[in-house]
Design an enzyme around this catalytic site. Structure first.
Site, PDB file in Angstrom:
ATOM      1  CG  PHE A 106      -0.634  -1.142   4.164  1.00 26.25           C
ATOM      2  CD1 PHE A 106       0.388  -1.001   3.260  1.00 26.25           C
ATOM      3  CD2 PHE A 106      -0.574  -0.416   5.347  1.00 26.25           C
ATOM      4  CE1 PHE A 106       1.467  -0.161   3.517  1.00 26.25           C
ATOM      5  CE2 PHE A 106       0.501   0.426   5.616  1.00 26.25           C
ATOM      6  CZ  PHE A 106       1.521   0.557   4.690  1.00 26.25           C
ATOM      7  CE  LYS A 107       1.653   4.069   2.656  1.00 33.01           C
ATOM      8  NZ  LYS A 107       2.338   3.034   1.858  1.00 33.01           N
ATOM      9  CG  ASP A 108      -7.540   1.446   0.692  1.00 31.92           C
ATOM     10  OD1 ASP A 108      -7.508   2.624   0.277  1.00 31.92           O
ATOM     11  OD2 ASP A 108      -7.586   0.460  -0.060  1.00 31.92           O
TER      12      ASP A 108
END
Ligand SMILES: *Cc1c(COP(=O)(O)O)cnc(C)c1O
Length: 431
Positions: A106-108
């Site tokens: 999710f850090k994308d």
């Protein structure tokens, strides 16, 4: 929009300054001066809006006029270049899959948004480089490396604890080259984070224009609110209260969810699910914030002893524990419980959850007992392949390798080993 320091001992700054500085001069985290709820019509009409339109509405007030609307839309379009599906796992329980991006975590979202904001702010500063300095317990490094690769005027230095991230995670942050450098620290994640915090306050490093890309940086943190809106859009027609469970480490993700609620998104309750690094669950029980050194677990991206964003959450509840408990619970789970959950989700529901998602599932199941009419959503924060050393033996399966991952597997790891802060300083002089 102005941002103030949560230590209340530094000047207020613009969005641009907050993004470039990362942390305020008094070591405080930045927080927006106001949060104005979105209109009723926006929520009534949300199913007719694209993800990009929703994200623009949600973030616009936090950026103000510092990035022109057309450019901000472009940044959002490049940030949200993948899907955010809610997958039904069992009756009343959905997984919000945040892992369909380039590094499958999710850090994308935050990394892509932040890198493009920084690129925009640097576009006219020809010989003024920024150095992004970031500590990672796992997934941040890969997402930041990929999100910032090739961004003009930005050097990226990533610190990670040697031997404490998975093989795939390590390759994602050590194989890209160009403006991305990896430092392998002899220590644990907290040692990496401490060195990064120290560097930001070190006057002798001022010429590097250091900034963070951890969720302490508002441009990494705030866009994480987007997918709470996307989940609502997908589940709204069921007309039920929503309970979100976030597998939590530094508490940036869940804190962004609480911003979404402040903007008017109807979320009934939040659960911060943790592994045995249980500083917040203990706080919720006894009101005593007592951070401990982090312990290594199979959900290693959450091995955080002193979650940096918790102070932002407390700010939103005026440090009022009773008020806070109405909206928020926090539960902690051991590795054994996590593995058992992964196995039962697979066996009963046919769904493959990785360890972080499974921790989220456990917290959700527990909280849903108090919300019999609600739909529960746990965030699946990484693709199972990123934790294949845990997932494959636990479920006795073999996972196909997605193309995003395949592309890094055969590349050569390049890292520099360090142990002390002095070695970090010396390395920065070479960047
Ligand atoms: C970073 C991370 C988390 C924790 O998110 P926070 O915002 O730090 O609470 C959970 N799961 C995965 C896979 C992560 O990479």
């Amino acid at each position: 929009m102005k941002y103030y320091s949560l230590n209340h001992n530094a000047p207020k700054v613009s969005f641009e300054e907050a993004v470039i500085q990362g942390l305020a001069t008094d070591k405080g985290l930045y927080f927006p001066e106001s949060i104005t709820p979105l209109s009723k019509e926006f929520f009534e009409n949300i199913e007719n809006l694209s993800n990009e339109e929703i994200a623009f509405e949600a973030i616009q007030q936090f950026v103000g006029d510092e990035i022109p609307a057309e450019t901000l839309k472009q940044i959002i379009a490049e940030t949200l270049c993948f899907e955010f599906p809610t997958e039904k796992v069992e009756e009343g329980i959905y997984a919000l899959e945040l892992y369909h991006g380039p590094t499958m975590a999710f850090k994308d979202v935050g990394a892509r948004f932040m890198s493009r904001c920084l690129g925009y702010f640097n576009k006219d500063k020809k010989d003024n480089k920024n150095t992004v300095l970031v500590a990672t317990s796992g997934d941040t490094g890969g997402a930041v490396a990929s999100g910032f690769l090739g961004v003009q005027g930005v050097e990226v230095v990533i610190l990670y604890p040697s031997g404490k991230v998975s093989d795939i995670q390590e390759r994602q942050l050590t194989t890209l080259g160009q403006n991305i450098k990896a430092l392998e620290v002899d220590g644990v994640f907290d040692d990496c984070q401490d060195m990064v915090k120290k560097a930001f306050l070190d006057e002798s490093l001022a010429h590097h224009n250091l900034t963070s890309a951890n969720s302490i940086n508002i441009a990494r943190w705030l866009p994480q609110m987007f997918y709470f809106f996307f989940a609502y859009k997908q589940l709204k027609s069921q007309n039920k209260p929503l309970v979100f469970s976030c597998p939590s480490g530094n508490f940036g993700n869940i804190c962004a969810g609480i911003i979404a609620k402040k903007l008017g998104l109807p979320i009934e309750h939040f659960v911060a699910s943790t592994n045995v690094n249980d500083t917040v669950p203990r706080f919720m029980e006894n009101g005593n914030y007592d951070p401990k050194p982090s312990k290594a677990t199979i959900s290693n991206a959450m091995d955080v002893g002193n979650p940096s964003n918790f102070i932002r959450i407390q700010e939103m509840y005026n440090n009022d524990l009773e008020l806070f408990k109405k909206d928020f619970s926090s539960f902690s789970y051991t590795d054994a419980e996590t593995l058992e959950a992964m196995q039962s989700i697979y066996k009963t529901d046919g769904y493959i959850a990785e360890p972080h998602g499974a921790v989220g599932y456990l917290g959700l199941k527990k909280e849903l007992k108090n919300h019999p009419n609600a739909i529960g959503i746990f965030l699946e924060t990484a693709h199972p392949i990123k934790f294949l050393d845990v997932v494959e033996p636990a479920l006795n399966i073999q996972l196909p390798i997605p193309t995003q991952i395949e592309s890094v597997l055969n590349k050569e790891k390049v890292s520099v080993k360090i142990k002390t802060y002095e070695e970090l300083k010396a390395f920065l002089e070479t960047v």
